[in-house]
Design an enzyme around this catalytic site. Sequence first.
Site, PDB file in Angstrom:
ATOM      1  N   HIS A  99       0.837  -1.224  -0.031  1.00  0.00           N
ATOM      2  CA  HIS A  99       0.073  -0.177  -0.045  1.00  0.00           C
ATOM      3  C   HIS A  99       0.890   1.241   0.100  1.00  0.00           C
ATOM      4  CE1 HIS A  99       0.698  -1.627   4.081  1.00  0.00           C
ATOM      5  NE2 HIS A  99       0.692  -0.489   4.506  1.00  0.00           N
ATOM      6  N   HIS A 101       1.135   4.958   1.080  1.00  0.00           N
ATOM      7  CA  HIS A 101       0.605   5.983   2.392  1.00  0.00           C
ATOM      8  C   HIS A 101       0.751   7.189   1.608  1.00  0.00           C
ATOM      9  CE1 HIS A 101       0.554   3.374   6.051  1.00  0.00           C
ATOM     10  NE2 HIS A 101       1.494   2.846   5.670  1.00  0.00           N
TER      11      HIS A 101
HETATM   12  P1  5GP Z   1       2.062  -0.505   7.335  1.00  0.00           P
HETATM   13  O1  5GP Z   1       1.793  -1.827   7.249  1.00  0.00           O
HETATM   14  O2  5GP Z   1       2.491   0.590   6.118  1.00  0.00           O
HETATM   15  O3  5GP Z   1       3.161  -0.276   8.573  1.00  0.00           O
HETATM   16  O4  5GP Z   1       0.838   0.264   7.981  1.00  0.00           O
HETATM   17  C1  5GP Z   1      -0.429  -0.323   7.827  1.00  0.00           C
HETATM   18  C2  5GP Z   1      -1.378   0.852   7.722  1.00  0.00           C
HETATM   19  O5  5GP Z   1      -2.624   0.171   7.525  1.00  0.00           O
HETATM   20  C3  5GP Z   1      -1.510   1.508   9.227  1.00  0.00           C
HETATM   21  O6  5GP Z   1      -1.357   3.060   8.691  1.00  0.00           O
HETATM   22  C4  5GP Z   1      -2.853   1.233   9.647  1.00  0.00           C
HETATM   23  O7  5GP Z   1      -3.640   2.233  10.396  1.00  0.00           O
HETATM   24  C5  5GP Z   1      -3.832   0.632   8.353  1.00  0.00           C
HETATM   25  N1  5GP Z   1      -4.670  -0.108   8.678  1.00  0.00           N
HETATM   26  C6  5GP Z   1      -4.542  -1.383   9.258  1.00  0.00           C
HETATM   27  N2  5GP Z   1      -5.751  -2.180   9.254  1.00  0.00           N
HETATM   28  C7  5GP Z   1      -6.597  -1.525   8.495  1.00  0.00           C
HETATM   29  C8  5GP Z   1      -8.066  -1.588   8.350  1.00  0.00           C
HETATM   30  O8  5GP Z   1      -8.612  -2.619   8.576  1.00  0.00           O
HETATM   31  N3  5GP Z   1      -8.710  -0.541   7.689  1.00  0.00           N
HETATM   32  C9  5GP Z   1      -7.980   0.730   7.298  1.00  0.00           C
HETATM   33  N4  5GP Z   1      -8.804   1.462   6.831  1.00  0.00           N
HETATM   34  N5  5GP Z   1      -6.661   0.970   7.629  1.00  0.00           N
HETATM   35  C10 5GP Z   1      -6.129  -0.118   8.436  1.00  0.00           C
END
Ligand code: 5GP
Length: 142
Positions: A99, A101
């Site tokens: 993903h 950001h």
């Molecule tokens: P990373 O994997 O880049 O460290 O972060 C994952 C991101 O996904 C985090 O900022 C977290 O807040 C977001 N996130 C995790 N689970 C969910 C979810 O179920 N729904 C949404 N909308 N965001 C999510």
Amino acid sequence: MMGCIFCRIIRREAPAHIVYEDEHTLAFLDINPCSPGHTLIIPKLHAQRLEDLPEEEAIALFRTLHRLIEPIQRAVGADSTTIGINNGPESGQEVPHIHIHVIPRFRGDGGGIIQGVARLWRRPTRGEMERIARRIRNLVGT
Ligand code: 5GP
Ligand code: ZN
């Protein structure tokens, strides 16, 4: 992928504030935003890392990013954004579905810069820099 939370959002099995969708990509608000409008852009194909995606899917992801930056900024009155990918567990990636950001930035928001994510214990020498650059060039090939 079955248990993946982002794949579940794509299939509408889990809720999300979706802001954009096309054939290859989906974008929705981060559930735990760093700033108002913090958005995640994902490919519909499940892959953990950017390099695991077929090139066409990676291109589609970047096209969606390019399309969404201004609307996201305007929606929350931001003039800038920080854009980044936690690409792999050692970088802090928690959701194993790649993903991007998109984090709207505001003057005085107290945030940092991308270059703050890692700290070298010392500056590499010129020779080391040259060796690293040569190794990368060789591995890329053409
Ligand atoms: P990373 O994997 O880049 O460290 O972060 C994952 C991101 O996904 C985090 O900022 C977290 O807040 C977001 N996130 C995790 N689970 C969910 C979810 O179920 N729904 C949404 N909308 N965001 C999510
Ligand atoms: Zn997934």
